[in-house]
Design an enzyme around this catalytic site. Structure first.
Site, PDB file in Angstrom:
ATOM      1  N   ARG A  44     -11.631 -15.956  46.613  1.00 15.52           N
ATOM      2  CA  ARG A  44     -10.700 -15.072  47.326  1.00 15.52           C
ATOM      3  C   ARG A  44     -11.298 -13.695  47.568  1.00 15.52           C
ATOM      4  NH1 ARG A  44      -4.749 -16.780  45.053  1.00 15.52           N
ATOM      5  NH2 ARG A  44      -3.934 -15.121  46.376  1.00 15.52           N
ATOM      6  N   PRO A 100      14.754  -4.404  42.365  1.00 15.91           N
ATOM      7  CA  PRO A 100      14.552  -4.930  41.005  1.00 15.91           C
ATOM      8  C   PRO A 100      13.256  -5.726  40.899  1.00 15.91           C
ATOM      9  CG  PRO A 100      16.440  -5.988  42.086  1.00 15.91           C
ATOM     10  CD  PRO A 100      15.937  -4.944  43.016  1.00 15.91           C
ATOM     11  N   GLU A 101      12.454  -5.383  39.939  1.00 19.42           N
ATOM     12  CA  GLU A 101      11.213  -6.102  39.666  1.00 19.42           C
ATOM     13  C   GLU A 101      11.433  -6.936  38.403  1.00 19.42           C
ATOM     14  OE1 GLU A 101       8.056  -5.701  41.206  1.00 19.42           O
ATOM     15  OE2 GLU A 101       8.238  -3.874  42.369  1.00 19.42           O
ATOM     16  N   ARG A 150      22.779  -4.508  50.031  1.00 16.29           N
ATOM     17  CA  ARG A 150      21.922  -4.881  51.166  1.00 16.29           C
ATOM     18  C   ARG A 150      21.942  -6.382  51.455  1.00 16.29           C
ATOM     19  NH1 ARG A 150      16.403  -1.685  51.021  1.00 16.29           N
ATOM     20  NH2 ARG A 150      16.274  -2.679  53.056  1.00 16.29           N
ATOM     21  N   HIS A 177      30.936  -4.041  48.031  1.00 16.84           N
ATOM     22  CA  HIS A 177      29.719  -4.839  47.950  1.00 16.84           C
ATOM     23  C   HIS A 177      29.751  -5.861  46.811  1.00 16.84           C
ATOM     24  CE1 HIS A 177      28.125  -2.293  51.045  1.00 16.84           C
ATOM     25  NE2 HIS A 177      28.329  -1.221  50.307  1.00 16.84           N
TER      26      HIS A 177
END
Ligand SMILES: [Zn+2]
Length: 273
Positions: free
Chosen positions: A154, A2-3, A109, A91
């Protein structure tokens, strides 16, 4: 995984079912996931009302009068609203009972997290997991200016800077590839070499790509609700992501894949300089 868009769509999906509802019980089916569950959650939350929901980066926040429940979906987690009394599956690790429904956290997971931040610990933005986060990409901050200012020293590749999340959150691997394509910026370009004008293009692209993903996910909102609901993640069509060797949708050159920081980057050699 999931983003930010999936997390935001999850928040919008559960919000009408949890906001204003009173907790009647909390079920913890194991000692924790990525980190231990606060074992006193049942007594902390029983009888309390969820006042509002929010999201910071990929953290879902459920605000109560006395603190905030922090939920992270990890690699594979999802939340669903279910009718009470459904037997848990393998789960299903955490239930928040909010009559007339149950909010169930499923995470095969087990990289997800459920944490509690009491008000006496100070503002939630100061929480260890939140305080280092960059700005919200869909917030009011001037993203282009922050990216330009934040990268003058950077030398790291722009793709890596986006993924680092310390300037702007939520631009994960997929969305970094897609927004760099849309802005015409080569993903390996040193961040400090990118001009403000190009960062302005990138900021527009990041916002557009994320907003489009949220909108697309929003159309599958009902997937979050109901016993047989799908995971709630959504497949989208991408310009470059996961399209190695396929023709660029803009110029037909084959999309290339390189590895940056152990993650695959997809880009077009012609469209991105
Ligand atoms: Zn191209």
């Amino acid at each position: 995984m999931p983003e930010l868009p999936e997390v935001e769509v999850t928040r919008r999906g559960i919000a009408p079912h949890v906001e204003g509802r009173q907790v009647s019980g909390v079920v913890l089916r194991r000692s924790g996931l990525r980190w231990p569950f606060p074992q006193d959650l049942p007594s902390l939350l029983a009888g309390r009302v969820v006042r509002s929901t929010a999201r910071r980066g990929k953290y879902l926040l459920l605000h109560f009068d006395h603190g905030t429940l922090i939920i992270h979906l990890g690699m594979s987690g999802h939340l669903r609203m279910l009718p009470p009394g459904l037997p848990p599956q393998k789960h299903d690790h955490f239930d928040l009972e909010l009559p007339p429904q149950v909010m169930r956290f499923t995470d095969p997971r087990r990289f997800g997290a459920v944490l509690w931040h009491p008000n006496e610990n100070g503002d939630i933005e100061g929480h260890l997991l939140l305080r280092g986060l960059g700005v919200e990409p869909l917030g009011r901050d001037d993203l282009a200016l922050l990216l330009h200012r934040g990268t003058r020293n950077r030398s790291a590749a722009i793709k890596q800077v986006l993924l680092a999340g310390d300037i702007v959150v939520g631009v994960g691997n997929i969305y970094a590839c897609e927004s760099l394509f849309e802005a015409g910026i080569h993903p390996a370009t040193a961040a400090k070499r990118i001009s403000l004008a190009r960062y302005e293009k990138l900021a527009v692209a990041i916002r557009r790509v994320l907003a489009a993903a949220i909108e697309q996910g929003g159309s599958s909102l009902r997937d979050f609700i109901g016993a047989d609901g799908a995971s709630g993640y959504f497949q989208q069509s991408y310009f470059v992501y996961d399209r190695e060797g396929e023709p660029c949708r803009q110029c037909s050159s084959p999309v290339r894949r390189i590895v940056q920081g152990q993650r695959s980057t997809f880009y077009c050699v012609r469209c991105q300089r």
